[in-house]
Design an enzyme around this catalytic site. Structure first.
Site, PDB file in Angstrom:
ATOM      1  N   THR A 116       2.938  38.919 -38.512  1.00  0.00           N
ATOM      2  CA  THR A 116       3.401  39.427 -39.941  1.00  0.00           C
ATOM      3  C   THR A 116       1.848  39.254 -40.557  1.00  0.00           C
ATOM      4  O   THR A 116       1.286  38.120 -40.512  1.00  0.00           O
ATOM      5  CB  THR A 116       4.345  38.705 -40.494  1.00  0.00           C
ATOM      6  OG1 THR A 116       4.566  39.308 -41.945  1.00  0.00           O
ATOM      7  CG2 THR A 116       4.160  37.246 -40.813  1.00  0.00           C
TER       8      THR A 116
ATOM      9  N   HIS B  69      10.789  23.344 -34.528  1.00  0.00           N
ATOM     10  CA  HIS B  69      10.367  21.994 -34.015  1.00  0.00           C
ATOM     11  C   HIS B  69      11.306  21.401 -33.169  1.00  0.00           C
ATOM     12  O   HIS B  69      11.334  20.526 -32.207  1.00  0.00           O
ATOM     13  CB  HIS B  69      10.280  21.040 -35.208  1.00  0.00           C
ATOM     14  CG  HIS B  69       9.126  19.904 -34.964  1.00  0.00           C
ATOM     15  ND1 HIS B  69       8.621  19.557 -33.817  1.00  0.00           N
ATOM     16  CD2 HIS B  69       8.321  19.142 -36.069  1.00  0.00           C
ATOM     17  CE1 HIS B  69       7.742  18.702 -33.899  1.00  0.00           C
ATOM     18  NE2 HIS B  69       7.711  18.161 -35.111  1.00  0.00           N
TER      19      HIS B  69
END
Length: 431
Positions: free
Chosen positions: A349, A402
C-alpha cells in the site's frame, strides 16, 4: 411470467444491496439487457435479463439487501416481442388512480399502489397512494403513515427521500418543542441536554463496501497479533535509474516506469527468502504459498480496494506496471471483477501518493504481511564521518502477524527490501 433472481456471485458472497434499477416497470427489456446493479462486499455486479419482455414488477427497492437466489423482479416474457411504440400525444398518462372495481394484480409495480391508511372516501371511490418499496419500508421502520408525507413528485409518488425529509422535519419539530418546554434556567443540565443538537449535520448511509472494510479491519486487529517494524530507503539509485530509462521505457512498452514495479520486485525477492510472510494460518496449520500474487491497494470511489497482480514473480517491470495501471483504471471506473480481488498472498500500500510520511498499515487478512510505502522527502543523511548530503528518503513499514512471523524474520525481510531498492540493478538478477 419470468423471474429475475440474484445470481450466484462468488463463493464468499451471499447477499448484496440494490444500488440502482437500470430499468423501470413498464420498460421493454431485450434479452441480455442490464436490469439492475447490485453492490456487494467487493464489487458492483450488473444483472442481465435472460428473456425479452416487459418489466411488470420490482420486488426490491434501491438500498434493500437481497440474497443470492432471491426473486427481485418479474418480467412478462413475450416471444417475438419488440419494444413498444411511443404513446400518442392524446393518450392519457398511465398513472391514473385505479378504480375500485379494476385493480388487476399485474398493475402492482415498484411504485406500489396502496390505499391511504387514513384517506377519506368519496362515495365508493378510494383514494390511493403511490410509493416505492424503499419508501414503504422506511415508513414502516419509522412508524410513519404514507398519507401524511408530502411529496414534490408531479405525479404524487412518494420516494424514500420524501420519507427521510419528513422524518427529519418531525424530529426537528420535536426537538424544538422539547427545548421550548425546558425551564429557562436549568439548575444542573445533563450532558445530553448540553449537546449542540441544533448544529447542522448530515446523515449518510455507509455503503456496503465501506461497512465490509470497517468490519474486516476490526476483525484483523482482534484476531491477529499485529506488529509493525520500520526502516528507511535511500531512493537516490531508483530515481536516477528511472530518470535515465523512463523515456525509452515508455517508447518500448507504452507504460510509465513507476516506483511500484521496483517495490513489487523487491517484495517478491524478499518473500522467496522469508516464505512465512507469504503464508496464512488455517486452523492449526500454516499454508505456505509457493506463488506470488501481490495485492496493490488502490483508492476507489467507494473505499479502498486491493486488486491483485497475478504471478508477479514471472512478470517484467513493464508487465507489473501495465497490470497496475489496468487494475487502477478498473477500480476508478468501478469495473473490477471478483477475480481481480481474490487470492492475494501479500499486499503493498502506498500512502505516499496522498502525502503520508509514516503510517502503520493494517493487515489484509488472511494475509500475514503488508508493506507500507510513504512519501519521498529530501532529508540530510550522514554519508560517512565527514559528509552529510540531502538524499530522497522514504520510510517503509512492514506490519506482520506475530503469531507465525518472528521479529527477527520481519526485520530481516524489511532490510532485504531496503537493500534491493538501494541497488535496483540487483533486482534484475533475482530469480
Amino acid at each position: 411470467m419470468g423471474e429475475i433472481k440474484v445470481p450466484e456471485l462468488a463463493e464468499s458472497i451471499s447477499e448484496g444491496t440494490v444500488a440502482q434499477w437500470l430499468k423501470q416497470v413498464g420498460d421493454f427489456v431485450e434479452k441480455g439487457d442490464y436490469i439492475v446493479e447490485l453492490e456487494t462486499d467487493k464489487v458492483n455486479v450488473e444483472i442481465t435479463a435472460e428473456d425479452s419482455g416487459v418489466l411488470t414488477e420490482l420486488l426490491a427497492g434501491e438500498g434493500d439487501t437481497v440474497q443470492v437466489g432471491e426473486t427481485i423482479a418479474r418480467l412478462e416474457a413475450k416471444e417475438g416481442a419488440s419494444a413498444p411504440a411511443a404513446p400518442k400525444a392524446e393518450e392519457k398518462p398511465a398513472v391514473e388512480a385505479p378504480k375500485q372495481e379494476a385493480a388487476p394484480a399485474q398493475q402492482k409495480t415498484v411504485e406500489e399502489v396502496a390505499p391511504a391508511a387514513e384517506a377519506p372516501q368519496q362515495g365508493n371511490q378510494k383514494q390511493w397512494l403511490i410509493a416505492s418499496p424503499a419508501a414503504r419500508k422506511a415508513a414502516r421502520e419509522r412508524g410513519i403513515k404514507l398519507d401524511q408525507v408530502p411529496t414534490t413528485d408531479p405525479l404524487g409518488r412518494v420516494r424514500k427521500h420524501d420519507i427521510d425529509s419528513y422524518a427529519d422535519q418531525k424530529s426537528n419539530e420535536q426537538k424544538q418543542q422539547a427545548q421550548a418546554s425546558k425551564p429557562a434556567n436549568p439548575v444542573s443540565p445533563s450532558p445530553a441536554a448540553s449537546e449542540n443538537s441544533d448544529k447542522p449535520v448530515e446523515r449518510e448511509r455507509m455503503s456496503r463496501r465501506r461497512q465490509t472494510i470497517a468490519k474486516r479491519l476490526v476483525e484483523v486487529q482482534q484476531t491477529a497479533a499485529m506488529l509493525t517494524t520500520f526502516n528507511e530507503v535511500d531512493m537516490t539509485a531508483v530515481m536516477a535509474l528511472r530518470k535515465r530509462r523512463k523515456d525509452k521505457f515508455f517508447e518500448q512498452h507504452d507504460v510509465r516506469l513507476g516506483f511500484m514495479s521496483f517495490f513489487t520486485k523487491a517484495v517478491v525477492a524478499a518473500l522467496k527468502k522469508y516464505p512465512l510472510l507469504n503464508a496464512e494460518i488455517q486452523g492449526n496449520e500454516l499454508l505456505i504459498k509457493k506463488f506470488y500474487d501481490i495485492g496493490i491497494a488502490v483508492s476507489a470511489p467507494d473505499g479502498l480496494v486491493v486488486p491483485v497482480v497475478r504471478d508477479a514473480d514471472r512478470k517484467t517491470f513493464a508487465g507489473i506496471e501495465g497490470s497496475i495501471v489496468d487494475l487502477a483504471k478498473k477500480a476508478r471506473d468501478n469495473k473490477l471483477a471478483l477475480k481481480d480481488l481474490q487470492g492475494g498472498t501479500f499486499t503493498i500500500t502506498n500512502g505516499g501518493v496522498f502525502g503520508s510520511l509514516m503510517s502503520t498499515p493494517i493487515l489484509n487478512g488472511p494475509q500475514v504481511g503488508i508493506l507500507g510505502m510513504h512519501k519521498v522527502q529530501l532529508r540530510p543523511v550522514a554519508i560517512d564521518e565527514e559528509r552529510i548530503e540531502n538524499r530522497p528518503m522514504m520510510y517503509i513499514a512492514l506490519s506482520y502477524d506475530h503469531r507465525i512471523v518472528d521479529g527477527k524474520e520481519a526485520v530481516s525481510f524489511l532490510a532485504t527490501v531496503k537493500e534491493l531498492l538501494e541497488d535496483p540493478e540487483s533486482l534484475l538478477l533475482e530469480g
